[in-house]
Structures are given as structure tokens and as C-alpha cells.
Design a protein around this motif. Structure first.
Motif, PDB file in Angstrom:
ATOM      1  N   PRO A  27     -18.645  14.401   4.527  1.00 24.56           N
ATOM      2  CA  PRO A  27     -17.467  13.803   5.061  1.00 24.56           C
ATOM      3  C   PRO A  27     -16.196  14.547   4.490  1.00 24.56           C
ATOM      4  CG  PRO A  27     -18.795  12.103   4.488  1.00 24.56           C
ATOM      5  CD  PRO A  27     -19.445  13.242   3.794  1.00 24.56           C
ATOM      6  N   TYR A  28     -15.127  14.641   5.170  1.00 25.45           N
ATOM      7  CA  TYR A  28     -13.813  15.060   4.708  1.00 25.45           C
ATOM      8  C   TYR A  28     -12.848  13.575   4.656  1.00 25.45           C
ATOM      9  CZ  TYR A  28      -9.100  16.666   5.200  1.00 25.45           C
ATOM     10  OH  TYR A  28      -7.525  16.562   4.989  1.00 25.45           O
ATOM     11  N   ILE A  29     -12.332  13.562   3.278  1.00 25.54           N
ATOM     12  CA  ILE A  29     -11.605  12.477   2.916  1.00 25.54           C
ATOM     13  C   ILE A  29     -10.206  12.783   2.811  1.00 25.54           C
ATOM     14  CG2 ILE A  29     -11.246  10.293   1.520  1.00 25.54           C
ATOM     15  CD1 ILE A  29     -14.506  10.392   1.197  1.00 25.54           C
ATOM     16  N   GLU A  30      -9.242  12.507   3.233  1.00 23.29           N
ATOM     17  CA  GLU A  30      -7.663  12.770   3.102  1.00 23.29           C
ATOM     18  C   GLU A  30      -7.049  11.561   2.236  1.00 23.29           C
ATOM     19  OE1 GLU A  30      -4.134  14.544   5.447  1.00 23.29           O
ATOM     20  OE2 GLU A  30      -5.604  13.195   6.443  1.00 23.29           O
ATOM     21  N   LEU A  31      -6.522  11.975   1.134  1.00 25.98           N
ATOM     22  CA  LEU A  31      -5.970  10.909   0.256  1.00 25.98           C
ATOM     23  C   LEU A  31      -4.780  10.438   1.051  1.00 25.98           C
ATOM     24  CD1 LEU A  31      -6.314  11.909  -3.197  1.00 25.98           C
ATOM     25  CD2 LEU A  31      -7.350   9.956  -2.122  1.00 25.98           C
ATOM     26  N   ASP A  32      -3.833  11.293   1.598  1.00 26.40           N
ATOM     27  CA  ASP A  32      -2.687  10.844   2.422  1.00 26.40           C
ATOM     28  C   ASP A  32      -2.899   9.770   3.229  1.00 26.40           C
ATOM     29  OD1 ASP A  32      -0.852  12.419   0.827  1.00 26.40           O
ATOM     30  OD2 ASP A  32      -0.855  14.304   2.471  1.00 26.40           O
ATOM     31  N   ARG A  33      -4.230  10.039   4.055  1.00 29.26           N
ATOM     32  CA  ARG A  33      -4.483   9.028   5.092  1.00 29.26           C
ATOM     33  C   ARG A  33      -4.786   7.873   4.597  1.00 29.26           C
ATOM     34  NH1 ARG A  33      -8.275  10.364  10.254  1.00 29.26           N
ATOM     35  NH2 ARG A  33      -8.032   8.105  11.295  1.00 29.26           N
ATOM     36  N   LEU A  34      -5.201   7.778   3.447  1.00 26.41           N
ATOM     37  CA  LEU A  34      -5.633   6.343   2.762  1.00 26.41           C
ATOM     38  C   LEU A  34      -4.472   5.655   2.190  1.00 26.41           C
ATOM     39  CD1 LEU A  34      -8.828   7.315   0.683  1.00 26.41           C
ATOM     40  CD2 LEU A  34      -8.617   6.074   2.877  1.00 26.41           C
ATOM     41  N   TYR A  35      -3.418   6.596   1.859  1.00 21.95           N
ATOM     42  CA  TYR A  35      -2.279   6.006   1.110  1.00 21.95           C
ATOM     43  C   TYR A  35      -0.962   5.557   2.350  1.00 21.95           C
ATOM     44  CZ  TYR A  35       2.151   5.831  -1.432  1.00 21.95           C
ATOM     45  OH  TYR A  35       3.365   5.503  -2.146  1.00 21.95           O
ATOM     46  N   TRP A  36      -0.703   6.361   3.285  1.00 22.11           N
ATOM     47  CA  TRP A  36       0.602   6.340   3.931  1.00 22.11           C
ATOM     48  C   TRP A  36       0.081   5.278   5.225  1.00 22.11           C
ATOM     49  CZ3 TRP A  36       4.910   7.340   2.415  1.00 22.11           C
ATOM     50  CH2 TRP A  36       5.021   8.544   1.484  1.00 22.11           C
ATOM     51  N   ARG A  37       1.052   4.237   5.264  1.00 19.65           N
ATOM     52  CA  ARG A  37       1.017   3.272   6.276  1.00 19.65           C
ATOM     53  C   ARG A  37       2.282   3.501   7.471  1.00 19.65           C
ATOM     54  NH1 ARG A  37       1.428  -1.898   3.164  1.00 19.65           N
ATOM     55  NH2 ARG A  37       3.076  -0.809   2.211  1.00 19.65           N
ATOM     56  N   ASN A  39       5.575   3.628   9.203  1.00 18.72           N
ATOM     57  CA  ASN A  39       7.004   3.876   8.920  1.00 18.72           C
ATOM     58  C   ASN A  39       7.010   4.472   7.531  1.00 18.72           C
ATOM     59  OD1 ASN A  39       8.040   2.821  11.213  1.00 18.72           O
ATOM     60  ND2 ASN A  39       7.548   0.777  10.522  1.00 18.72           N
ATOM     61  N   TRP A  40       6.131   5.522   7.259  1.00 23.51           N
ATOM     62  CA  TRP A  40       6.128   5.917   6.042  1.00 23.51           C
ATOM     63  C   TRP A  40       6.077   5.219   4.501  1.00 23.51           C
ATOM     64  CZ3 TRP A  40       5.202  10.910   5.692  1.00 23.51           C
ATOM     65  CH2 TRP A  40       5.363  11.855   6.928  1.00 23.51           C
ATOM     66  N   GLN A  41       5.623   4.048   4.894  1.00 23.90           N
ATOM     67  CA  GLN A  41       5.379   3.075   3.974  1.00 23.90           C
ATOM     68  C   GLN A  41       4.114   3.253   3.119  1.00 23.90           C
ATOM     69  OE1 GLN A  41       7.578   0.657   2.860  1.00 23.90           O
ATOM     70  NE2 GLN A  41       9.124   1.937   4.480  1.00 23.90           N
TER      71      GLN A  41
END
Length: 187
Positions: A27-37, A39-41
Motif C-alpha cells: 500500500p501507498y500511504i500519503e501523510l498529506d491525505r491523513l493530515y488535511w481536512r 477547507n485546508w484545515q
């Protein structure tokens, strides 16, 4: 294999990490995808660390993790065995960051499904949150930090691979499909 691909924003981490995960069949796991909600929160740190730990545990047979987030080191490097550092020159990294920012602003693609987050030219070049400015500001400090990490006794259990150009990165990926297979990861 449990691999963390790191490097300054614009270095090509995501592209390389996706290709590496495909090559290794993990699997490929992207930290940005886990972090960003939406409206850029950003996700608060405690929840972010929990999401990372849970996501990594959900793939016990290995993964490729894409991203820096220095504050997440304690969680992610507890599980990782290999760090692949894309250490491209400043000019190359800045060029790639600018090119990516323009492409994303023009295409208006949603960066992480369900967030609605899209980049704009204004945001990418003329705001305090500019990804281009972030690249300029962090390139040198990232380089110093990863150079120090490679010799830090606290991280002696980790295998570091430093790739200094896109050609080295392509050759590295190609070497993984050679008859020697994944033994390249242990070099």
C-alpha cells in the motif's frame, strides 16, 4: 518492507512513492491525505498521530509512506525500516514545485478526495501558505536534518537510501524489478 519516502516539497516524493509501492506490491500511504481536512484545515496533532499509527498497523505486510512531517517521526519511524530521501538540488526541487503548483492551479483538481482542497495561483505564489515559499524556506533545513539523521545513533537501526537526482530515482526503481529483486533496498 516499511519505507518512508522523504524530501523537500516539490522533490517528487508522491510520484516516486506511488511507483515504489506499485513495484513492491504494498500500500501507498500519503501523510498529506491523513493530515488535511476540508477547507485546508489540518488535523490536530494527537488525532494525526493516531491516524498514522492506525493506518500503518492496518498494513502489517509493509507499505510505502510518503511525507516528512518532522513531528510525526516518533510514530512513523518506530515502524519503518527504510528511509528513502529524495535529495535533489535546490534548482531542480524549486522548478518541480513551481511546475506542480501551476499545473494544480490550472487543473483545479481536488488534492485529497472529500476535502474540496484545491490549489490556486494566488495561494501557491502570493500567500503566507505558499507551497513555493515553503520549498524555498525548508530546502536547506531539510537537507541538514536528513544528513544528520543518517549518522545519528538513534536512527542506526534504519536503512537510509539517498537519491540525488531523478535519474538515480528511476534507476533505483528499475533495479527493484531486476532479477536481484528487492535486495537493492538493503544496500
Amino acid at each position: 518492507m516499511r519505507i518512508n519516502v522523504v524530501g523537500t516539497s516539490g522533490s517528487g516524493k508522491s510520484t516516486f512513492a506511488r511507483r515504489l509501492a506499485d513495484t513492491l506490491g504494498v500500500p501507498y500511504i500519503e501523510l498529506d491525505r491523513l493530515y488535511w481536512r476540508a477547507n485546508w484545515q489540518g488535523t490536530p496533532d494527537a488525532a494525526f498521530m493516531t491516524r498514522i499509527a492506525e493506518t500503518l498497523r492496518a498494513a502489517p505486510d509493509g507499505w510505502v509512506l510518503d511525507g516528512n512531517y518532522n513531528r510525526t517521526r516518533e510514530v512513523k519511524w518506530r515502524e519503518v525500516d527504510t528511509i528513502i530521501w529524495l535529495d535533489y538540488g535546490f534548482g531542480r526541487t524549486l522548478y518541480q514545485a513551481v511546475k506542480r503548483a501551476i499545473a494544480r492551479a490550472v487543473s483545479q483538481q481536488e488534492l485529497w478526495p472529500g476535502t474540496g482542497n484545491r490549489e490556486s495561483l494566488r495561494q501557491s505564489f502570493f500567500s503566507r501558505e505558499s507551497i513555493v515559499w515553503w520549498t524555498i524556506k525548508t530546502w536547506r533545513s531539510n537537507r541538514r536534518r536528513y544528513q544528520a539523521d543518517m549518522t545519528n545513533p538513534l536512527f542506526s537501526h534504519l536503512h537510509f537510501v539517498r537519491l540525488r537526482s531523478p535519474a538515480e530515482a528511476r534507476n533505483y526503481l528499475r533495479s527493484l524489478t531486476s532479477p536481484a529483486g528487492c535486495s537493492t533496498l538493503k544496500q
